[in-house]
Structure formats: C-alpha cells, structure tokens
Design a protein around this motif. Structure first.
Motif, PDB file in Angstrom:
ATOM      1  N   UNK A 244     -34.865  46.721-131.377  1.00 39.87           N
ATOM      2  CA  UNK A 244     -34.662  48.154-131.090  1.00 39.87           C
ATOM      3  C   UNK A 244     -35.624  48.888-132.008  1.00 39.87           C
ATOM      4  N   UNK A 245     -36.432  49.775-131.462  1.00 38.62           N
ATOM      5  CA  UNK A 245     -37.365  50.531-132.316  1.00 38.62           C
ATOM      6  C   UNK A 245     -36.624  51.653-133.016  1.00 38.62           C
ATOM      7  N   UNK A 246     -37.069  51.946-134.225  1.00 36.49           N
ATOM      8  CA  UNK A 246     -36.565  53.143-134.911  1.00 36.49           C
ATOM      9  C   UNK A 246     -37.630  53.604-135.887  1.00 36.49           C
ATOM     10  N   UNK A 247     -37.637  54.898-136.184  1.00 33.01           N
ATOM     11  CA  UNK A 247     -38.648  55.361-137.149  1.00 33.01           C
ATOM     12  C   UNK A 247     -38.294  54.914-138.566  1.00 33.01           C
ATOM     13  N   UNK A 256     -37.265  49.071-137.089  1.00 33.30           N
ATOM     14  CA  UNK A 256     -36.364  48.808-135.968  1.00 33.30           C
ATOM     15  C   UNK A 256     -35.227  47.920-136.423  1.00 33.30           C
ATOM     16  N   UNK A 257     -34.448  47.476-135.450  1.00 32.38           N
ATOM     17  CA  UNK A 257     -33.390  46.495-135.712  1.00 32.38           C
ATOM     18  C   UNK A 257     -33.680  45.247-134.892  1.00 32.38           C
ATOM     19  N   UNK A 258     -33.200  44.116-135.374  1.00 35.05           N
ATOM     20  CA  UNK A 258     -33.216  42.878-134.593  1.00 35.05           C
ATOM     21  C   UNK A 258     -31.753  42.505-134.347  1.00 35.05           C
ATOM     22  N   UNK A 259     -31.431  42.207-133.094  1.00 32.93           N
ATOM     23  CA  UNK A 259     -30.060  41.800-132.745  1.00 32.93           C
ATOM     24  C   UNK A 259     -30.163  40.428-132.081  1.00 32.93           C
TER      25      UNK A 259
END
Ligand SMILES: C[S@@+](CC[C@H](N)C(=O)[O-])C[C@H]1O[C@@H](n2cnc3c(N)ncnc32)[C@H](O)[C@@H]1O
Length: 268
Positions: A244-247, A256-259
């Motif tokens: 998931x991208x995030x600033x 980002x996050x890795x799930x």
C-alpha cells in the motif's frame, strides 16, 4: 546492543532494551487517533480484514497468537471475530498493562471506539458484539511478555503451544535488527503453527525509523520482495504479499505498508 548505532548512519535510533524505558505507550496510543500520523492506515485495516474474509474457510477457529501486539487492539479486534482464543504477547510491560486496562475496563484505558467502529462498520457488524468477542477471546487466551526476538531465549517463540493463526502487526520490522533475524523469526513462527496454519504480517515499507513523541525507533527496511522471499525461505506456501503506498512524513520514513499472509503446509 543497548542503544543504537546499528541503524542508519543518518539517524540514531532506539531499539531492543530501549523499549523498556523509552517507549511512551500513551503517546503511541494517541497517535492512533490521528490519520495524519498514520496516513493510509484505513487501507491497511481493510487489507487485513480482507485476508480474513478471503481465507475464512481456511483459517482455523481455535487458538491465535498476536505477536508484538504493543498496546494496540485493532488487530486482535479483527482476529477475535474468527478465533476463540487469543494469546496476546508484547515485549514492553507498559504496553501489556494498556491491554489489561482495556480488558478490565479501567478508567484510564485507551478508547478504541472510533477504530473499532471503522472496522465493524466495514463488515456491517454490531460493534458491541464484536467488542464482546474480543474480551472473551483475550480472556480465553494468555497475556505473555515476550523476550527480545534477537536472542535465542524467547519463551513465546520456543513455546509448546500451537496456533491456528499468528498475527504480527508492525512489529517484526521494528524488533528484528537484521534480515537474518527476521527470516529466522519467521521460521520459529512456522514451528508454532498447527499444520495448515496461517501467518499474517504487516510492516512499514522501506522504513528506517518511526517516531514516538520525541524519540526515534529503529526499523528494518523491508519491501514486498524481501517479505515474500523470507516467507518462502521459511517454508511457507500460498504466500500472498501486497503493498500500500503512503507518503513519507516526519513521524516515519516508510513509503508504504507491506501486508502478507502465508500458510504452513498441511503435511508438516
Ligand atoms: C510499533 S510497536 C507495534 C505495536 C502494534 N502491533 C501495532 O500494530 O501498533 C512495535 C512493538 O514491537 C515490540 N518490540 C520491539 N522490539 C522488540 C524485540 N526486540 N523483541 C520483541 N518485541 C519487540 C515492542 O514492544 C512494540 O510493542
């Protein structure tokens, strides 16, 4: 290692023993009230929920382990809707105290209503029923202090209990000081799973630090490929990893996050 010279050259970061004296549980909890601090956190929650929805016939309903749950209850809130008992573990005593406070409904317990509402609304579920299931699941399970994952002596990881699911959210990338320890911890977690059991992980992506109050804590940079490869090397199957991208922001340099979700084979 007690204080931090192991991390990036640019920032001195705290880790391992430092959590026992320098991690501010209340400040960490209050950050969960602000999406400014945790951008895209709603997307992370939805991805976690989706893992359970999509694998609900595959994930066993007996015992779960939340590893490195901190003072946070959103992961167990989701988990409790699928399993009967949750063994909740963390390294930092003040974090475990915050969990006790919520279970006992003490006056100074953190109020999770907003986040629990977000999760239960997403599933069109009744908030009170879901909260009830969380308290029951935590009461059926144990609360345990886990030792440093970087050492061999970790009673939780070396324990005799076997689980249907192990969930570890935003922990192993902060706890494991090297990629080798991260891989080794996944292998130890696989040993704790029943045949066919499932591990669910979330991490910051490409992160080197996160900030609680005015203190910077270490993070081991991982990305989708590193997590996938580590799970494969540990012998997991049906590995699903998404990003998931995030600033990046001043509170954490993750982009980002890795799930991830993966299974132990039925034959083991
Ligand atoms: C950022 S908090 C995550 C808490 C929670 N799971 C969440 O999603 O908000 C990281 C957790 O890792 C635990 N931790 C840090 N270093 C550790 C270590 N060396 N061994 C085991 N756990 C550790 C801390 O106690 C802390 O609660």
């Amino acid at each position: 290692m007690s204080t931090s010279d192991s991390s990036t050259a640019s920032k001195k970061t705290l880790h391992t023993n430092d959590y026992l004296t320098k991690f501010n549980t209340d400040a960490y909890l209050s950050a969960y009230s602000f999406f400014e601090v945790n951008p895209s956190f709603d997307c992370l929650l939805k991805k976690m929920i989706n893992i359970f929805v999509q694998n609900k016939h595959r994930i066993g309903h007996g015992q779960a382990l939340e590893f490195g749950g901190g003072p946070a209850l959103f992961s167990s809130f989701i988990l409790a809707q699928y399993v009967n008992s949750i063994t909740f573990t963390d390294y930092t005593p003040s974090n475990l105290k915050a969990i006790e406070d919520w279970i006992e409904q003490n006056d100074d317990a953190h109020d999770w209503t907003e986040m629990f509402e977000f999760i239960s609304n997403d599933q069109l579920a009744n908030l009170n029923n879901w909260e009830h299931r969380l308290r029951d699941a935590l009461n059926y399970g144990k609360r345990l202090k886990c030792a440093d994952v970087n050492g061999d002596h970790c009673p939780v990881l070396n324990g005799q209990d076997r689980y249907d699911v192990i969930l570890s959210s935003l922990c192993l990338d902060y706890a494991c000081l090297t990629l080798e320890t991260y891989k080794n911890t996944l292998k130890r977690m696989k040993n704790l799973l029943k045949p066919g059991g499932c591990v669910i992980l979330t991490h910051g992506r490409n992160q080197t630090f996160y900030t609680v109050l005015d203190k910077d804590f270490f993070a081991l940079p991982v990305d989708e490929k590193k997590v996938h490869d580590a799970l494969a090397e540990a012998g997991f199957t049906d590995i699903q990893v998404t990003g998931i991208d995030k600033p990046r922001n001043k509170y954490a340099d993750a982009d980002g996050y890795v799930v991830a979700c993966a299974f132990k084979s039925n034959e083991e």
